[in-house]
Motif scaffolding. Structure first.
Motif, PDB file in Angstrom:
ATOM      1  N   LEU A  29      11.766   1.506  -7.439  1.00 11.43           N
ATOM      2  CA  LEU A  29      10.778   1.395  -8.508  1.00 11.43           C
ATOM      3  C   LEU A  29       9.535   2.247  -8.295  1.00 11.43           C
ATOM      4  CD1 LEU A  29      10.944  -2.461  -9.082  1.00 11.43           C
ATOM      5  CD2 LEU A  29      12.075  -0.658 -10.403  1.00 11.43           C
ATOM      6  N   GLY A  30       9.322   2.714  -7.082  1.00 12.34           N
ATOM      7  CA  GLY A  30       8.142   3.511  -6.778  1.00 12.34           C
ATOM      8  C   GLY A  30       7.078   2.697  -6.067  1.00 12.34           C
ATOM      9  N   PHE A  31       6.101   3.390  -5.540  1.00  8.18           N
ATOM     10  CA  PHE A  31       5.049   2.783  -4.735  1.00  8.18           C
ATOM     11  C   PHE A  31       3.684   3.016  -5.366  1.00  8.18           C
ATOM     12  CE2 PHE A  31       8.409   3.901  -1.775  1.00  8.18           C
ATOM     13  CZ  PHE A  31       8.525   2.764  -1.004  1.00  8.18           C
ATOM     14  N   PHE A  32       2.795   2.056  -5.217  1.00  2.48           N
ATOM     15  CA  PHE A  32       1.390   2.260  -5.494  1.00  2.48           C
ATOM     16  C   PHE A  32       0.765   2.917  -4.274  1.00  2.48           C
ATOM     17  CE2 PHE A  32       1.690  -1.140  -8.681  1.00  2.48           C
ATOM     18  CZ  PHE A  32       0.785  -0.717  -9.637  1.00  2.48           C
ATOM     19  N   GLY A  33      -0.191   3.777  -4.503  1.00  2.00           N
ATOM     20  CA  GLY A  33      -1.049   4.216  -3.430  1.00  2.00           C
ATOM     21  C   GLY A  33      -2.213   3.232  -3.344  1.00  2.00           C
ATOM     22  N   PHE A  34      -3.141   3.473  -2.455  1.00  3.08           N
ATOM     23  CA  PHE A  34      -4.314   2.602  -2.358  1.00  3.08           C
ATOM     24  C   PHE A  34      -5.472   3.400  -1.798  1.00  3.08           C
ATOM     25  CE2 PHE A  34      -1.859   2.073   1.512  1.00  3.08           C
ATOM     26  CZ  PHE A  34      -2.804   2.163   2.524  1.00  3.08           C
ATOM     27  N   ALA A  95      -2.632  -9.776  -8.861  1.00  7.71           N
ATOM     28  CA  ALA A  95      -2.255  -8.551  -9.578  1.00  7.71           C
ATOM     29  C   ALA A  95      -3.135  -7.392  -9.105  1.00  7.71           C
ATOM     30  CB  ALA A  95      -2.413  -8.747 -11.081  1.00  7.71           C
ATOM     31  N   PRO A  96      -2.587  -6.179  -9.091  1.00 11.26           N
ATOM     32  CA  PRO A  96      -3.383  -5.032  -8.653  1.00 11.26           C
ATOM     33  C   PRO A  96      -4.386  -4.580  -9.704  1.00 11.26           C
ATOM     34  CG  PRO A  96      -1.239  -4.299  -9.397  1.00 11.26           C
ATOM     35  CD  PRO A  96      -1.210  -5.804  -9.435  1.00 11.26           C
ATOM     36  N   VAL A  97      -5.565  -4.195  -9.251  1.00 10.95           N
ATOM     37  CA  VAL A  97      -6.537  -3.487 -10.078  1.00 10.95           C
ATOM     38  C   VAL A  97      -6.424  -2.039  -9.619  1.00 10.95           C
ATOM     39  CG1 VAL A  97      -8.973  -3.161 -10.601  1.00 10.95           C
ATOM     40  CG2 VAL A  97      -8.055  -5.472 -10.337  1.00 10.95           C
ATOM     41  N   PHE A  98      -6.036  -1.157 -10.561  1.00 11.10           N
ATOM     42  CA  PHE A  98      -5.759   0.219 -10.159  1.00 11.10           C
ATOM     43  C   PHE A  98      -6.199   1.222 -11.215  1.00 11.10           C
ATOM     44  CE2 PHE A  98      -2.020  -1.005 -12.566  1.00 11.10           C
ATOM     45  CZ  PHE A  98      -1.643   0.154 -13.248  1.00 11.10           C
ATOM     46  N   ALA A  99      -6.260   2.481 -10.784  1.00  7.64           N
ATOM     47  CA  ALA A  99      -6.513   3.616 -11.674  1.00  7.64           C
ATOM     48  C   ALA A  99      -5.606   4.750 -11.221  1.00  7.64           C
ATOM     49  CB  ALA A  99      -7.974   4.044 -11.621  1.00  7.64           C
ATOM     50  N   TRP A 100      -5.513   5.761 -12.069  1.00 10.28           N
ATOM     51  CA  TRP A 100      -4.682   6.926 -11.771  1.00 10.28           C
ATOM     52  C   TRP A 100      -5.542   8.004 -11.125  1.00 10.28           C
ATOM     53  CZ3 TRP A 100       0.553   6.984 -12.513  1.00 10.28           C
ATOM     54  CH2 TRP A 100       1.074   5.878 -13.176  1.00 10.28           C
ATOM     55  N   PHE A 101      -5.109   8.469  -9.960  1.00 11.13           N
ATOM     56  CA  PHE A 101      -5.759   9.549  -9.236  1.00 11.13           C
ATOM     57  C   PHE A 101      -4.718  10.626  -8.980  1.00 11.13           C
ATOM     58  CE2 PHE A 101      -8.176   5.770  -8.210  1.00 11.13           C
ATOM     59  CZ  PHE A 101      -9.497   6.207  -8.151  1.00 11.13           C
ATOM     60  N   ASN A 102      -4.949  11.817  -9.492  1.00 15.97           N
ATOM     61  CA  ASN A 102      -4.017  12.938  -9.274  1.00 15.97           C
ATOM     62  C   ASN A 102      -2.586  12.583  -9.657  1.00 15.97           C
ATOM     63  OD1 ASN A 102      -6.153  14.534  -8.209  1.00 15.97           O
ATOM     64  ND2 ASN A 102      -5.911  13.479  -6.250  1.00 15.97           N
ATOM     65  N   PRO A 105      -0.787   6.075  -9.329  1.00 13.49           N
ATOM     66  CA  PRO A 105      -1.605   4.861  -9.399  1.00 13.49           C
ATOM     67  C   PRO A 105      -2.050   4.420  -8.003  1.00 13.49           C
ATOM     68  CG  PRO A 105       0.705   4.273  -9.586  1.00 13.49           C
ATOM     69  CD  PRO A 105       0.644   5.768  -9.498  1.00 13.49           C
ATOM     70  N   ASP A 106      -3.358   4.237  -7.840  1.00 14.74           N
ATOM     71  CA  ASP A 106      -3.910   3.767  -6.567  1.00 14.74           C
ATOM     72  C   ASP A 106      -4.643   2.452  -6.787  1.00 14.74           C
ATOM     73  OD1 ASP A 106      -2.964   6.008  -5.291  1.00 14.74           O
ATOM     74  OD2 ASP A 106      -4.918   6.878  -4.881  1.00 14.74           O
TER      75      ASP A 106
END
Length: 144
Positions: A29-34, A95-102, A105-106
Motif C-alpha cells: 500500500l505504500g509508506f508515509f514519510g515523517f 490518525a495521521p496529521v500529514f501534508a505533501w512534501f516533494n 505524504p509526511d
C-alpha cells in the motif's frame, strides 16, 4: 499485531504508539514519510486528517478533512501539541496529521483529542514533535 511500543506515562504531546503488524502493509500500500513539525508551517492550510469518525456511519465510513491549518504548537511531555480546528469526532484518535512534501505524504503528528482552555475556542490536538520522529526512527530501526 505482533508488537507495540509507545510512551508509557504520556502527556497529550506524546500520546502515541507504534504497532508492528503480522502482515506488513507498506510493501503493497505504500509508506508515509515523517518529519518533525516546524513552527514556520503555522497557519498554512496544507494539512490533512483522515479517519473513521463516529458520526460517519458509526465509524464504518472513512472521512478526510483537507487543507486545514495548524494554528499553534506547545511543548508537552516528550513531544509537542499541534493545535488545529479541523472537524473531528470520536474514532479518529491515532490518525495521521500529514501534508505533501516533494510528492510524498509526511506525518507530523497523530490525532490525540482536543483541549478546552478557559477563554479560548476548543481546539483539536495532535501529538508530534521529536516524540513522533524519535518513536518512528526507533520502530524502523528495530522492526526492519
Amino acid at each position: 499485531m505482533t508488537n507495540a511500543h509507545g510512551y508509557a506515562s504520556h502527556s497529550q504531546g506524546d500520546d502515541m504508539a507504534v504497532m508492528r503488524l503480522q502482515v506488513p502493509l507498506g510493501s503493497s500500500l505504500g509508506f508515509f514519510g515523517f518529519r518533525t513539525y516546524h513552527p514556520a508551517w503555522q497557519d498554512q492550510n496544507v494539512w490533512t486528517l483522515p479517519g473513521y469518525p463516529w458520526d460517519k456511519d458509526s465509524g464504518n465510513r472513512p472521512w478526510l478533512h483537507l487543507n486545514f491549518a495548524i494554528i499553534d504548537d506547545d511543548n508537552d511531555g516528550a513531544g509537542v501539541e499541534l493545535e488545529y480546528r479541523a472537524d473531528t469526532e470520536g474514532g479518529q484518535s491515532g490518525a495521521p496529521v500529514f501534508a505533501w512534501f516533494n510528492g510524498s505524504p509526511d506525518v507530523v503528528g497523530t490525532h490525540s483529542g482536543g483541549e478546552d482552555n478557559f477563554g479560548e475556542p476548543r481546539q483539536n490536538v495532535a501529538a508530534g514533535g521529536n516524540a513522533l520522529t524519535n518513536l518512528l526512527h526507533w520502530a524502523r530501526n528495530t522492526w526492519p
